[in-house]
Design an enzyme around this catalytic site. Structure first.
Site, PDB file in Angstrom:
ATOM      1  N   GLN A  98       0.887  -0.998  -0.101  1.00  0.00           N
ATOM      2  CA  GLN A  98       0.020  -0.049  -0.040  1.00  0.00           C
ATOM      3  C   GLN A  98       0.916   1.192   0.033  1.00  0.00           C
ATOM      4  O   GLN A  98       1.845   1.512   1.032  1.00  0.00           O
ATOM      5  CB  GLN A  98      -0.811  -0.045   1.058  1.00  0.00           C
ATOM      6  CG  GLN A  98      -2.186   1.022   0.933  1.00  0.00           C
ATOM      7  CD  GLN A  98      -2.904   1.286   2.134  1.00  0.00           C
ATOM      8  OE1 GLN A  98      -2.510   1.699   3.276  1.00  0.00           O
ATOM      9  NE2 GLN A  98      -4.295   1.556   1.662  1.00  0.00           N
ATOM     10  N   TYR A 184      -5.709  11.263   3.780  1.00  0.00           N
ATOM     11  CA  TYR A 184      -4.449  11.279   3.377  1.00  0.00           C
ATOM     12  C   TYR A 184      -4.231  12.335   2.193  1.00  0.00           C
ATOM     13  O   TYR A 184      -5.133  12.855   1.629  1.00  0.00           O
ATOM     14  CB  TYR A 184      -3.559  10.113   3.451  1.00  0.00           C
ATOM     15  CG  TYR A 184      -3.558   9.483   4.881  1.00  0.00           C
ATOM     16  CD1 TYR A 184      -3.031  10.032   6.080  1.00  0.00           C
ATOM     17  CD2 TYR A 184      -4.359   8.263   5.084  1.00  0.00           C
ATOM     18  CE1 TYR A 184      -3.246   9.597   7.283  1.00  0.00           C
ATOM     19  CE2 TYR A 184      -4.557   7.659   6.414  1.00  0.00           C
ATOM     20  CZ  TYR A 184      -3.747   8.160   7.393  1.00  0.00           C
ATOM     21  OH  TYR A 184      -3.814   7.838   8.714  1.00  0.00           O
ATOM     22  N   ARG A 231      -7.342   2.162  -3.141  1.00  0.00           N
ATOM     23  CA  ARG A 231      -8.305   2.051  -2.143  1.00  0.00           C
ATOM     24  C   ARG A 231      -8.790   3.688  -1.777  1.00  0.00           C
ATOM     25  O   ARG A 231      -8.343   4.417  -2.040  1.00  0.00           O
ATOM     26  CB  ARG A 231      -7.809   1.769  -0.906  1.00  0.00           C
ATOM     27  CG  ARG A 231      -8.495   1.965   0.414  1.00  0.00           C
ATOM     28  CD  ARG A 231      -7.695   1.551   1.758  1.00  0.00           C
ATOM     29  NE  ARG A 231      -8.409   0.305   2.298  1.00  0.00           N
ATOM     30  CZ  ARG A 231      -8.979   0.225   3.494  1.00  0.00           C
ATOM     31  NH1 ARG A 231      -8.666   1.229   4.453  1.00  0.00           N
ATOM     32  NH2 ARG A 231      -9.158  -1.140   3.857  1.00  0.00           N
ATOM     33  N   ARG A 322      -9.456  -5.226  11.047  1.00  0.00           N
ATOM     34  CA  ARG A 322      -8.936  -5.587  12.727  1.00  0.00           C
ATOM     35  C   ARG A 322      -9.161  -7.056  12.858  1.00  0.00           C
ATOM     36  O   ARG A 322      -8.520  -7.614  13.813  1.00  0.00           O
ATOM     37  CB  ARG A 322      -9.844  -4.622  13.555  1.00  0.00           C
ATOM     38  CG  ARG A 322      -9.462  -3.145  13.315  1.00  0.00           C
ATOM     39  CD  ARG A 322     -10.350  -2.282  13.980  1.00  0.00           C
ATOM     40  NE  ARG A 322     -11.326  -2.094  13.386  1.00  0.00           N
ATOM     41  CZ  ARG A 322     -12.579  -1.336  13.935  1.00  0.00           C
ATOM     42  NH1 ARG A 322     -12.294  -0.628  15.072  1.00  0.00           N
ATOM     43  NH2 ARG A 322     -13.480  -1.227  13.045  1.00  0.00           N
TER      44      ARG A 322
HETATM   45  C1  8OZ Z   1      -4.588   3.870  11.991  1.00  0.00           C
HETATM   46  C2  8OZ Z   1      -3.501   4.460  12.616  1.00  0.00           C
HETATM   47  C3  8OZ Z   1      -2.491   4.985  11.729  1.00  0.00           C
HETATM   48  C4  8OZ Z   1      -2.807   5.205  10.351  1.00  0.00           C
HETATM   49  C5  8OZ Z   1      -5.370   4.649   7.886  1.00  0.00           C
HETATM   50  C6  8OZ Z   1      -3.077   4.445   7.458  1.00  0.00           C
HETATM   51  O1  8OZ Z   1      -6.303   4.885   8.280  1.00  0.00           O
HETATM   52  C7  8OZ Z   1      -3.879   4.412   8.275  1.00  0.00           C
HETATM   53  C8  8OZ Z   1      -3.799   4.420   9.781  1.00  0.00           C
HETATM   54  C9  8OZ Z   1      -4.794   3.896  10.538  1.00  0.00           C
HETATM   55  O2  8OZ Z   1      -5.472   4.482   6.437  1.00  0.00           O
END
Ligand code: 8OZ
Length: 378
Positions: A98, A184, A231, A322
């Site tokens: 990823q 992000y 994604r 999870r």
């Molecule tokens: C939880 C903690 C830190 C990063 C995401 C990469 O939410 C994460 C992430 C999840 O996609």
């Protein structure tokens, strides 16, 4: 009728079954942001999944936003990931990397000296991240205020994605998943609620989708569409990303571009990531039609929901996140309709083997429980 347990093909990647391990951030990379030896065992234990999607892995130094997450842009990263992908392949599994750029979800302590997090905007997210604590462990901290990327810097970011995709293939991954979700960098461009640019990378749907389209183009040019997935999380509010009124149009344009390029798959987070699945106002079936290719669904799926999604054709594969933390043998538990173990939140992010590679498979867990019951009765 297809089942969750049948082989499924995602572009060039042939999976033994339709159970996918969703990407899970675990903050255990070692020095140099290289996967630790423990990561080899962790992924190998879970390799019965048709596909493992690696934890989010930064494409560049500025792409990092959390402590001890791995990278995929140096020769050391490639060498560090190689035994992981080899172990997964030896166990009959498949694994994609990823590719992650956090954008403004970062903290100056994680970045090269003097650098600020970069984004589509200079507005802060109001979100928090995980940095190194005074005790050497992992602690929560507010994200540092970002600066907006200049237009002339964006080609460099696209090139970083391309380079990282090449590194992923060199490291033995079967392909990559572009992290276009969860607030992000790419979503900071996609969301009108965040993107306040006046250049060609903001404004209209065309402008806001430009960066992710350029990233897809560059990666496909480098490694091929059949090894590239993406994604998305069209309505998640994660990381200070309020959903947009025109989410359908924006994400529809992303899906249409992915279709044009023949992407191997789209993985879609239905609802709020890790939270409510109710997504009033967004038509995920329409998004699926816009893409028309292999479709992976995610977010709170039970065994029954997953089986139903594949049987009805609503999805080709189902990503469980999870549940894979506490159940290394989740595939077997789904197949055999065995109960799922929980997991310990306290050992999720950072640390060593505890809460990472020490969750037992079904038999061992039963033996342990029996031994506990016996010792309690003597
Ligand atoms: C939880 C903690 C830190 C990063 C995401 C990469 O939410 C994460 C992430 C999840 O996609």
């Amino acid at each position: 009728m297809p089942t969750l347990f049948d082989p499924v093909r995602l572009g060039d990647i042939a999976l033994a079954n339709g159970i996918v391990m969703a990407p899970l951030t675990r903050n255990r990379a070692g020095d140099g942001r290289v996967p630790s030896a423990l990561a080899i065992a962790y992924y190998r234990q879970r390799a019965a999944a048709g596909l493992l999607i690696s934890e989010a892995t930064q494409i560049s130094p500025l792409g990092q936003g959390y402590v001890d997450t791995p990278g995929i842009y140096t020769a050391d990263h490639v060498a560090g990931w190689q035994p992981v992908t080899a172990a997964v392949h030896a166990a009959g599994g498949r694994i994609v990397c990823q590719l992650w750029h956090v954008g403004r979800i970062s903290h100056v302590s994680l970045l090269p000296p003097g650098e600020l997090p970069v984004s589509s905007t200079a507005q802060p997210s109001g979100s928090r991240t995980l940095i190194r604590g005074d005790d050497g462990g992992v602690t929560l901290a507010g994200c540092s205020p970002p600066r907006a990327l200049r237009t002339d810097e964006i080609a460099g970011v696209v090139a970083d994605y391309r380079h990282a995709a090449r590194c992923a293939i060199d490291a033995g991954f079967d392909g990559v998943e572009i992290h276009g979700a969860n607030g992000y960098l790419l979503e900071q461009f996609l969301r009108a609620s965040i993107n306040d640019r006046s250049d060609a990378y903001g404004g209209s749907v065309e402008g806001r989708t430009r960066l992710v389209r350029e990233v897809m183009n560059a990666i496909v040019a480098e490694i091929g569409g059949g090894r590239t997935g993406i994604r998305v999380s069209p309505v998640t509010p994660s990381n200070g990303a309020p959903p947009d009124d025109d989410a359908q149009a924006t994400y529809g344009a992303v899906a249409a571009h992915a279709r044009q390029l023949g992407l191997a798959f789209m993985e879609v987070v239905e609802g709020a990531t890790g939270g409510a699945r109710d997504f009033a106002g967004f038509d995920f079936a329409a998004l699926k039609s816009a893409f028309g290719g292999p479709w992976i669904v995610n977010n709170g799926y039970t065994r029954e929901m997953g089986m139903e999604a594949v049987a009805t054709g609503a999805a080709n594969a189902v990503a469980y996140g999870r549940p894979f933390i506490g159940n290394p043998d989740l595939v077997r538990r789904i197949q055999g309709d065995l109960p799922w173990a929980g997991y310990n939140r306290a050992t999720c992010y950072g640390g060593g083997a505890e809460g990472y590679t020490d969750y037992p498979e079904w038999e061992a867990a039963q033996q342990h429980a029996q031994a506990g019951a016996q010792s309690a009765t003597v």
